[in-house]
Write a protein that holds these residues in place. Structure first.
Motif, PDB file in Angstrom:
ATOM      1  N   UNK A  62      50.045 -44.835  42.030  1.00  0.00           N
ATOM      2  CA  UNK A  62      50.636 -43.508  41.827  1.00  0.00           C
ATOM      3  C   UNK A  62      51.683 -43.654  40.722  1.00  0.00           C
ATOM      4  N   UNK A  63      51.491 -43.003  39.592  1.00  0.00           N
ATOM      5  CA  UNK A  63      52.360 -43.269  38.441  1.00  0.00           C
ATOM      6  C   UNK A  63      53.663 -42.486  38.472  1.00  0.00           C
ATOM      7  N   UNK A  64      54.726 -43.103  37.997  1.00  0.00           N
ATOM      8  CA  UNK A  64      55.934 -42.341  37.682  1.00  0.00           C
ATOM      9  C   UNK A  64      55.744 -41.635  36.350  1.00  0.00           C
ATOM     10  N   UNK A  65      54.847 -42.174  35.521  1.00  0.00           N
ATOM     11  CA  UNK A  65      54.535 -41.606  34.207  1.00  0.00           C
ATOM     12  C   UNK A  65      53.071 -41.901  33.903  1.00  0.00           C
ATOM     13  N   UNK A  66      52.273 -40.845  33.718  1.00  0.00           N
ATOM     14  CA  UNK A  66      50.862 -41.049  33.379  1.00  0.00           C
ATOM     15  C   UNK A  66      50.731 -41.716  32.013  1.00  0.00           C
ATOM     16  N   UNK A  67      51.564 -41.333  31.083  1.00  0.00           N
ATOM     17  CA  UNK A  67      51.507 -41.896  29.735  1.00  0.00           C
ATOM     18  C   UNK A  67      51.761 -43.396  29.765  1.00  0.00           C
ATOM     19  N   UNK A 113      49.192 -21.209  44.359  1.00  0.00           N
ATOM     20  CA  UNK A 113      48.253 -22.328  44.299  1.00  0.00           C
ATOM     21  C   UNK A 113      48.503 -23.085  43.001  1.00  0.00           C
ATOM     22  N   UNK A 114      48.744 -24.386  43.121  1.00  0.00           N
ATOM     23  CA  UNK A 114      49.054 -25.218  41.959  1.00  0.00           C
ATOM     24  C   UNK A 114      48.135 -26.433  41.948  1.00  0.00           C
ATOM     25  N   UNK A 115      47.525 -26.703  40.803  1.00  0.00           N
ATOM     26  CA  UNK A 115      46.687 -27.883  40.644  1.00  0.00           C
ATOM     27  C   UNK A 115      47.508 -28.983  39.973  1.00  0.00           C
ATOM     28  N   UNK A 116      47.514 -30.159  40.561  1.00  0.00           N
ATOM     29  CA  UNK A 116      48.262 -31.277  40.000  1.00  0.00           C
ATOM     30  C   UNK A 116      47.379 -32.496  39.832  1.00  0.00           C
ATOM     31  N   UNK A 117      47.866 -33.471  39.098  1.00  0.00           N
ATOM     32  CA  UNK A 117      47.148 -34.737  38.917  1.00  0.00           C
ATOM     33  C   UNK A 117      47.656 -35.758  39.927  1.00  0.00           C
ATOM     34  N   UNK A 118      46.708 -36.501  40.489  1.00  0.00           N
ATOM     35  CA  UNK A 118      47.028 -37.452  41.544  1.00  0.00           C
ATOM     36  C   UNK A 118      47.126 -38.880  41.053  1.00  0.00           C
ATOM     37  N   UNK A 119      46.560 -39.826  41.788  1.00  0.00           N
ATOM     38  CA  UNK A 119      46.708 -41.245  41.458  1.00  0.00           C
ATOM     39  C   UNK A 119      45.864 -41.651  40.252  1.00  0.00           C
ATOM     40  N   UNK A 120      46.051 -42.901  39.825  1.00  0.00           N
ATOM     41  CA  UNK A 120      45.310 -43.482  38.711  1.00  0.00           C
ATOM     42  C   UNK A 120      44.532 -44.699  39.209  1.00  0.00           C
ATOM     43  N   UNK A 121      43.503 -45.073  38.440  1.00  0.00           N
ATOM     44  CA  UNK A 121      42.538 -46.076  38.894  1.00  0.00           C
ATOM     45  C   UNK A 121      42.090 -46.883  37.686  1.00  0.00           C
ATOM     46  N   UNK A 122      41.783 -48.157  37.896  1.00  0.00           N
ATOM     47  CA  UNK A 122      41.221 -48.950  36.802  1.00  0.00           C
ATOM     48  C   UNK A 122      40.374 -50.096  37.349  1.00  0.00           C
ATOM     49  N   UNK A 123      39.440 -50.537  36.502  1.00  0.00           N
ATOM     50  CA  UNK A 123      38.666 -51.726  36.811  1.00  0.00           C
ATOM     51  C   UNK A 123      39.513 -52.952  36.494  1.00  0.00           C
ATOM     52  N   UNK A 124      39.550 -53.889  37.415  1.00  0.00           N
ATOM     53  CA  UNK A 124      40.282 -55.126  37.214  1.00  0.00           C
ATOM     54  C   UNK A 124      39.451 -56.099  36.378  1.00  0.00           C
ATOM     55  N   UNK A 125      38.182 -56.216  36.714  1.00  0.00           N
ATOM     56  CA  UNK A 125      37.260 -57.128  36.027  1.00  0.00           C
ATOM     57  C   UNK A 125      35.995 -56.340  35.734  1.00  0.00           C
ATOM     58  N   UNK A 126      35.804 -55.946  34.472  1.00  0.00           N
ATOM     59  CA  UNK A 126      34.708 -55.047  34.106  1.00  0.00           C
ATOM     60  C   UNK A 126      33.337 -55.588  34.505  1.00  0.00           C
ATOM     61  N   UNK A 127      32.932 -56.788  34.073  1.00  0.00           N
ATOM     62  CA  UNK A 127      31.576 -57.225  34.421  1.00  0.00           C
ATOM     63  C   UNK A 127      31.363 -57.399  35.912  1.00  0.00           C
ATOM     64  N   UNK A 128      32.355 -57.953  36.624  1.00  0.00           N
ATOM     65  CA  UNK A 128      32.164 -58.157  38.063  1.00  0.00           C
ATOM     66  C   UNK A 128      32.182 -56.819  38.810  1.00  0.00           C
TER      67      UNK A 128
END
Length: 399
Positions: free
Chosen positions: A112-117, A282-297
């Motif tokens: 969960x980012x304090x800053x998406x950037x 009603x407000x739409x917000x951005x949630x958590x962030x995600x990434x691959x740790x090891x691309x091929x695996x």
């Protein structure tokens, strides 16, 4: 060079002081009050000799990705005091964290980012949006005929909620296999104060057949005018259960002026259920962030739709993990393989965008419009699309 290692229990106080300054500096220096609540996750830090420079914490989840369970690391509480900032220490700690995940064969990470950037430049990408509703109790008067019973639960009854959580969550990618420890200390306990937890059961059914539940606190409105019922989590097996949970919330009309559903899956269904949708903000917000740790695996570990047999060459850039930076051939024929290659790429993209494709947050069209995906040939686009169809994603856990 600073050393990345575990923060021992005897330095927990120092770790907490880092967090207090990073996230609650307006409260002044941390008091000497002891916190006897169990601590989840594993503390990590960068050290210069014996001096602690910056800190973070790792949580370990089992998460549903592309229809199967996978291990996922949750990165949290990244913090450094002002005297340790602007020197690349956090970047090093993030890189060392990814290396630890990889060594433990954990190929996915979320935060969960304090800053998406800030986190975007290190390879994480937004993985879901959410809806926040704010309204009055009266707006939730849907005319639902009373049925069943509401029952307040304590942490020892957490198992009554497991099937409801699973039923409600299973249509979303990245839902987790919650542990007893998580139920007890992250659902039934709150950060500043513990919430109320109520379940709804249908008539004639046993408690273990609970069909919905709501987790909430009651607090002063921000402007000091009246009280707010803040729903931290709501889960339901079907629309009938959802309506009864809203009926339960509406019954607080003599106690609160405002109702907030703080984190709901990205849809606007409540606006279609109430009599006056204009009474619901009603407000739409951005949630958590995600990434691959090891691309091929990571690409070798996930399933692909309908046993699709395709070959794609992917050129991936990664600013933090050198093992992900390169060109890989993904072959989904029979045994899935993903290895480095010198072939020309079919698709060029950064690890952020690839991670969003894998999670299901982006379609290929989205990846081209909003991410960095460049498809080098027309025939590669349908192949990429067939391997990574878009899905509904909702990572509920806060950490």
């Amino acid at each position: 060079m600073p050393e990345y290692r575990s923060i021992p229990a005897k330095r927990k106080r120092e770790y907490e002081e880092f967090l207090h300054y990073a996230f609650r500096p307006e409260d002044g220096p941390k008091s000497d009050e002891d916190d006897d609540k169990p601590e989840l996750g594993d503390r990590r830090g960068l050290f210069d000799g014996d001096d602690l420079l910056c800190v973070c914490k790792h949580y370990w989840f089992t998460t549903h990705i592309r229809g199967e369970w996978h291990e996922m690391a949750g990165l949290s509480t990244v913090a450094s005091p002002p005297e340790s900032r602007r020197g690349g220490l956090v970047q090093q700690m993030l890189a060392d964290s990814l290396a630890e995940y990889r060594e433990n064969e954990v190929y996915f990470s979320a935060l969960w980012p304090f800053s998406y950037e800030f986190y975007r430049k290190y390879g994480w990408g937004t993985v879901n949006k959410y809806t926040k509703y704010e309204t009055t109790p009266d707006a939730l008067a849907l005319g639902t005929e009373p049925a069943g019973e509401f029952r307040r639960l304590d942490a020892d009854e957490w198992e009554l909620l497991q099937s409801v959580f699973d039923t409600h969550s299973q249509k979303y990618a990245l839902f987790t296999d919650r542990t007893e420890e998580w139920w007890r200390h992250r659902v039934f306990e709150g950060w500043k104060k513990d919430p109320y937890v109520y379940a709804w059961m249908q008539n004639g059914e046993q408690p273990e057949d609970a069909r919905g539940y709501v987790v909430y606190t009651i607090e002063e409105n921000d402007d000091g005018d009246g009280k707010r019922l803040k729903i931290w989590e709501m889960a339901h097996a079907d629309d009938e259960a959802y309506r009864h949970l809203l009926r339960f919330v509406q019954y607080h009309d003599s106690q609160v002026e405002t109702v907030e559903l703080s984190y709901e899956p990205e849809n606007t269904g409540l606006l279609d259920m109430v009599d006056d949708p204009r009474a619901v903000d009603c407000e739409i917000g951005t949630g958590p962030m995600f990434r691959l740790v090891d691309v091929p695996r990571a690409l070798e570990s996930i399933p692909y739709p309908n046993e699709i047999s395709e070959t794609l060459v992917l050129r991936v850039t990664d600013p933090l993990a050198e093992w992900n930076d390169g060109t890989f051939e993904l072959d989904t024929d029979d045994i899935v393989l993903c290895d480095r290659t010198d072939d020309d790429p079919d698709v060029t993209l950064d690890v952020n965008t690839l991670s969003q494709l894998v999670a299901g947050y982006y379609s290929v069209e989205d990846a081209e419009r909003f991410g960095t995906c460049s498809v080098e040939s027309d025939d590669a686009r349908p192949r990429l699309d067939s391997l990574f169809p878009k899905r509904d994603v909702f990572l509920r856990e806060g950490f």
